[in-house]
Structures are given as structure tokens and as C-alpha cells.
Design a protein around this motif. Structure first.
Motif, PDB file in Angstrom:
ATOM      1  N   GLY A   1       0.796  -1.222   0.000  1.00  0.00           N
ATOM      2  CA  GLY A   1       0.000   0.000   0.000  1.00  0.00           C
ATOM      3  C   GLY A   1       0.828   1.271   0.000  1.00  0.00           C
ATOM      4  O   GLY A   1       1.785   1.420  -0.765  1.00  0.00           O
ATOM      5  N   VAL A   2       0.494   2.170   0.886  1.00  0.00           N
ATOM      6  CA  VAL A   2       1.128   3.490   0.956  1.00  0.00           C
ATOM      7  C   VAL A   2       2.638   3.375   1.184  1.00  0.00           C
ATOM      8  O   VAL A   2       3.413   4.196   0.677  1.00  0.00           O
ATOM      9  CB  VAL A   2       0.466   4.350   2.067  1.00  0.00           C
ATOM     10  N   GLU A   3       3.077   2.356   1.897  1.00  0.00           N
ATOM     11  CA  GLU A   3       4.518   2.175   2.127  1.00  0.00           C
ATOM     12  C   GLU A   3       5.274   2.068   0.797  1.00  0.00           C
ATOM     13  O   GLU A   3       6.336   2.673   0.624  1.00  0.00           O
ATOM     14  CB  GLU A   3       4.769   0.920   2.966  1.00  0.00           C
ATOM     15  N   ASP A   4       4.735   1.314  -0.151  1.00  0.00           N
ATOM     16  CA  ASP A   4       5.389   1.205  -1.463  1.00  0.00           C
ATOM     17  C   ASP A   4       5.348   2.528  -2.216  1.00  0.00           C
ATOM     18  O   ASP A   4       6.296   2.868  -2.933  1.00  0.00           O
ATOM     19  CB  ASP A   4       4.744   0.098  -2.305  1.00  0.00           C
ATOM     20  N   LEU A   5       4.276   3.289  -2.060  1.00  0.00           N
ATOM     21  CA  LEU A   5       4.212   4.609  -2.700  1.00  0.00           C
ATOM     22  C   LEU A   5       5.258   5.543  -2.099  1.00  0.00           C
ATOM     23  O   LEU A   5       5.911   6.305  -2.815  1.00  0.00           O
ATOM     24  CB  LEU A   5       2.807   5.204  -2.563  1.00  0.00           C
ATOM     25  N   ARG A   6       5.445   5.477  -0.798  1.00  0.00           N
ATOM     26  CA  ARG A   6       6.467   6.304  -0.137  1.00  0.00           C
ATOM     27  C   ARG A   6       7.874   5.907  -0.609  1.00  0.00           C
ATOM     28  O   ARG A   6       8.737   6.762  -0.808  1.00  0.00           O
ATOM     29  CB  ARG A   6       6.376   6.180   1.380  1.00  0.00           C
ATOM     30  N   LYS A   7       8.104   4.606  -0.773  1.00  0.00           N
ATOM     31  CA  LYS A   7       9.396   4.146  -1.275  1.00  0.00           C
ATOM     32  C   LYS A   7       9.645   4.702  -2.667  1.00  0.00           C
ATOM     33  O   LYS A   7      10.766   5.106  -2.992  1.00  0.00           O
ATOM     34  CB  LYS A   7       9.453   2.619  -1.307  1.00  0.00           C
ATOM     35  N   THR A   8       8.608   4.715  -3.499  1.00  0.00           N
ATOM     36  CA  THR A   8       8.743   5.257  -4.850  1.00  0.00           C
ATOM     37  C   THR A   8       9.163   6.720  -4.798  1.00  0.00           C
ATOM     38  O   THR A   8      10.088   7.143  -5.498  1.00  0.00           O
ATOM     39  CB  THR A   8       7.415   5.116  -5.623  1.00  0.00           C
ATOM     40  N   VAL A   9       8.502   7.492  -3.961  1.00  0.00           N
ATOM     41  CA  VAL A   9       8.827   8.916  -3.814  1.00  0.00           C
ATOM     42  C   VAL A   9      10.272   9.078  -3.335  1.00  0.00           C
ATOM     43  O   VAL A   9      11.024   9.915  -3.862  1.00  0.00           O
ATOM     44  CB  VAL A   9       7.842   9.617  -2.850  1.00  0.00           C
ATOM     45  N   GLU A  10      10.678   8.272  -2.367  1.00  0.00           N
ATOM     46  CA  GLU A  10      12.039   8.351  -1.842  1.00  0.00           C
ATOM     47  C   GLU A  10      13.069   8.074  -2.946  1.00  0.00           C
ATOM     48  O   GLU A  10      14.058   8.795  -3.081  1.00  0.00           O
ATOM     49  CB  GLU A  10      12.225   7.358  -0.696  1.00  0.00           C
ATOM     50  N   TYR A  11      12.816   7.038  -3.728  1.00  0.00           N
ATOM     51  CA  TYR A  11      13.743   6.712  -4.815  1.00  0.00           C
ATOM     52  C   TYR A  11      13.780   7.814  -5.872  1.00  0.00           C
ATOM     53  O   TYR A  11      14.844   8.149  -6.391  1.00  0.00           O
ATOM     54  CB  TYR A  11      13.388   5.374  -5.464  1.00  0.00           C
ATOM     55  N   ILE A  12      12.641   8.369  -6.215  1.00  0.00           N
ATOM     56  CA  ILE A  12      12.602   9.449  -7.200  1.00  0.00           C
ATOM     57  C   ILE A  12      13.376  10.665  -6.681  1.00  0.00           C
ATOM     58  O   ILE A  12      14.147  11.283  -7.423  1.00  0.00           O
ATOM     59  CB  ILE A  12      11.150   9.824  -7.561  1.00  0.00           C
ATOM     60  N   GLU A  13      13.203  10.992  -5.407  1.00  0.00           N
ATOM     61  CA  GLU A  13      13.937  12.118  -4.824  1.00  0.00           C
ATOM     62  C   GLU A  13      15.445  11.873  -4.860  1.00  0.00           C
ATOM     63  O   GLU A  13      16.226  12.786  -5.129  1.00  0.00           O
ATOM     64  CB  GLU A  13      13.449  12.396  -3.406  1.00  0.00           C
ATOM     65  N   ARG A  14      15.863  10.620  -4.607  1.00  0.00           N
ATOM     66  CA  ARG A  14      17.285  10.287  -4.682  1.00  0.00           C
ATOM     67  C   ARG A  14      17.818  10.472  -6.097  1.00  0.00           C
ATOM     68  O   ARG A  14      18.915  10.979  -6.303  1.00  0.00           O
ATOM     69  CB  ARG A  14      17.536   8.842  -4.245  1.00  0.00           C
ATOM     70  N   LEU A  15      17.057  10.028  -7.074  1.00  0.00           N
ATOM     71  CA  LEU A  15      17.480  10.156  -8.465  1.00  0.00           C
ATOM     72  C   LEU A  15      17.580  11.629  -8.866  1.00  0.00           C
ATOM     73  O   LEU A  15      18.559  12.044  -9.492  1.00  0.00           O
ATOM     74  CB  LEU A  15      16.528   9.413  -9.398  1.00  0.00           C
ATOM     75  N   ILE A  16      16.581  12.413  -8.490  1.00  0.00           N
ATOM     76  CA  ILE A  16      16.608  13.848  -8.799  1.00  0.00           C
ATOM     77  C   ILE A  16      17.830  14.503  -8.161  1.00  0.00           C
ATOM     78  O   ILE A  16      18.550  15.272  -8.810  1.00  0.00           O
ATOM     79  CB  ILE A  16      15.308  14.545  -8.342  1.00  0.00           C
ATOM     80  N   GLN A  17      18.092  14.185  -6.909  1.00  0.00           N
ATOM     81  CA  GLN A  17      19.247  14.755  -6.215  1.00  0.00           C
ATOM     82  C   GLN A  17      20.540  14.373  -6.923  1.00  0.00           C
ATOM     83  O   GLN A  17      21.407  15.218  -7.157  1.00  0.00           O
ATOM     84  CB  GLN A  17      19.288  14.290  -4.760  1.00  0.00           C
ATOM     85  N   ASP A  18      20.671  13.110  -7.290  1.00  0.00           N
ATOM     86  CA  ASP A  18      21.874  12.649  -7.976  1.00  0.00           C
ATOM     87  C   ASP A  18      22.049  13.353  -9.322  1.00  0.00           C
ATOM     88  O   ASP A  18      23.146  13.792  -9.666  1.00  0.00           O
ATOM     89  CB  ASP A  18      21.831  11.136  -8.175  1.00  0.00           C
ATOM     90  N   LEU A  19      20.959  13.494 -10.065  1.00  0.00           N
ATOM     91  CA  LEU A  19      21.030  14.153 -11.369  1.00  0.00           C
ATOM     92  C   LEU A  19      21.379  15.632 -11.223  1.00  0.00           C
ATOM     93  O   LEU A  19      22.182  16.166 -11.995  1.00  0.00           O
ATOM     94  CB  LEU A  19      19.709  13.987 -12.125  1.00  0.00           C
ATOM     95  N   GLU A  20      20.793  16.287 -10.224  1.00  0.00           N
ATOM     96  CA  GLU A  20      21.101  17.696  -9.994  1.00  0.00           C
ATOM     97  C   GLU A  20      22.560  17.881  -9.571  1.00  0.00           C
ATOM     98  O   GLU A  20      23.221  18.816 -10.025  1.00  0.00           O
ATOM     99  CB  GLU A  20      20.160  18.294  -8.957  1.00  0.00           C
ATOM    100  N   GLU A  21      23.058  16.976  -8.729  1.00  0.00           N
ATOM    101  CA  GLU A  21      24.457  17.058  -8.317  1.00  0.00           C
ATOM    102  C   GLU A  21      25.382  16.823  -9.501  1.00  0.00           C
ATOM    103  O   GLU A  21      26.402  17.489  -9.636  1.00  0.00           O
ATOM    104  CB  GLU A  21      24.747  16.058  -7.202  1.00  0.00           C
ATOM    105  N   SER A  22      25.014  15.904 -10.375  1.00  0.00           N
ATOM    106  CA  SER A  22      25.807  15.641 -11.574  1.00  0.00           C
ATOM    107  C   SER A  22      25.823  16.856 -12.482  1.00  0.00           C
ATOM    108  O   SER A  22      26.861  17.228 -13.029  1.00  0.00           O
ATOM    109  CB  SER A  22      25.246  14.443 -12.347  1.00  0.00           C
ATOM    110  N   GLU A  23      24.664  17.481 -12.651  1.00  0.00           N
ATOM    111  CA  GLU A  23      24.581  18.692 -13.477  1.00  0.00           C
ATOM    112  C   GLU A  23      25.422  19.803 -12.874  1.00  0.00           C
ATOM    113  O   GLU A  23      26.133  20.498 -13.596  1.00  0.00           O
ATOM    114  CB  GLU A  23      23.131  19.146 -13.620  1.00  0.00           C
ATOM    115  N   ASP A  24      25.348  19.991 -11.554  1.00  0.00           N
ATOM    116  CA  ASP A  24      26.144  21.023 -10.891  1.00  0.00           C
ATOM    117  C   ASP A  24      27.630  20.751 -11.078  1.00  0.00           C
ATOM    118  O   ASP A  24      28.403  21.652 -11.350  1.00  0.00           O
ATOM    119  CB  ASP A  24      25.819  21.109  -9.398  1.00  0.00           C
ATOM    120  N   GLY A  25      28.024  19.488 -10.955  1.00  0.00           N
ATOM    121  CA  GLY A  25      29.421  19.115 -11.141  1.00  0.00           C
ATOM    122  C   GLY A  25      29.881  19.378 -12.554  1.00  0.00           C
ATOM    123  O   GLY A  25      30.985  19.872 -12.786  1.00  0.00           O
TER     124      GLY A  25
END
Length: 88
Positions: free
Chosen positions: A54-78
Motif C-alpha cells: 500500500g502506501v509504504e510502497d508509494l512512499r518508497k517510490t517517492v524516496e527513490y525518485i527524490e534520490r534520483l533527482i538529487q543525484d542528477l542535480e548534483e551531476s549537473e552542478d558538477g
């Protein structure tokens, strides 16, 4: 079919329709490393959320998406920093 390899929470629709693993394989084609892993994990959690955690899997999805966005933004900044320093 439901067993340790193909648990029931990944079964959707009737036999012969798209399987989660096939969808992940197609969606991650051309990706590698962290991008491929996170994309696959998000698809997995979205695929099964209603049938498993249920909601736990949806929260995991959000967490993973946020990690990917952060990684991509850090890569772009670098990349921008490297480009900036090579121009000086």
C-alpha cells in the motif's frame, strides 16, 4: 503463477499480458548504474503497491525518485563547475 520467483503481487491481468520484469527491462534500456536501478525500483513499487504494501510502497517510490533527482542535480552542478573551471 505465484511462487518465490514470481509472487502474486506482481501478477496483473490475464496470462500473456505485460509482466513487471519485462516492463522494467524495457524501461531501463539505455540506462545504467544508479539511473537503471532507481528506475526499476520505482516501477516495481508502483506495480505492486495496491497488492502488497500500500502506501509504504508509494512512499518508497517517492524516496527513490527524490534520490534520483538529487543525484542528477548534483551531476549537473558538477558538470557546470567543471565546464566553468575549464573556461577560466
Amino acid at each position: 503463477m505465484s511462487d518465490a520467483i514470481r509472487p502474486s503481487h506482481y501478477d496483473v491481468g490475464v496470462e500473456g499480458e505485460v509482466e513487471c520484469l519485462a516492463a522494467i527491462k524495457t524501461a531501463t534500456k539505455g540506462l545504467s548504474g544508479l539511473e537503471a536501478y532507481i528506475t526499476g525500483a520505482c516501477i516495481k513499487y508502483l506495480w505492486r503497491w495496491k497488492r502488497k504494501n500500500g502506501v509504504e510502497d508509494l512512499r518508497k517510490t517517492v524516496e527513490y525518485i527524490e534520490r534520483l533527482i538529487q543525484d542528477l542535480e548534483e551531476s549537473e552542478d558538477g558538470s557546470k563547475k567543471r565546464l566553468h573551471t575549464t573556461e577560466d
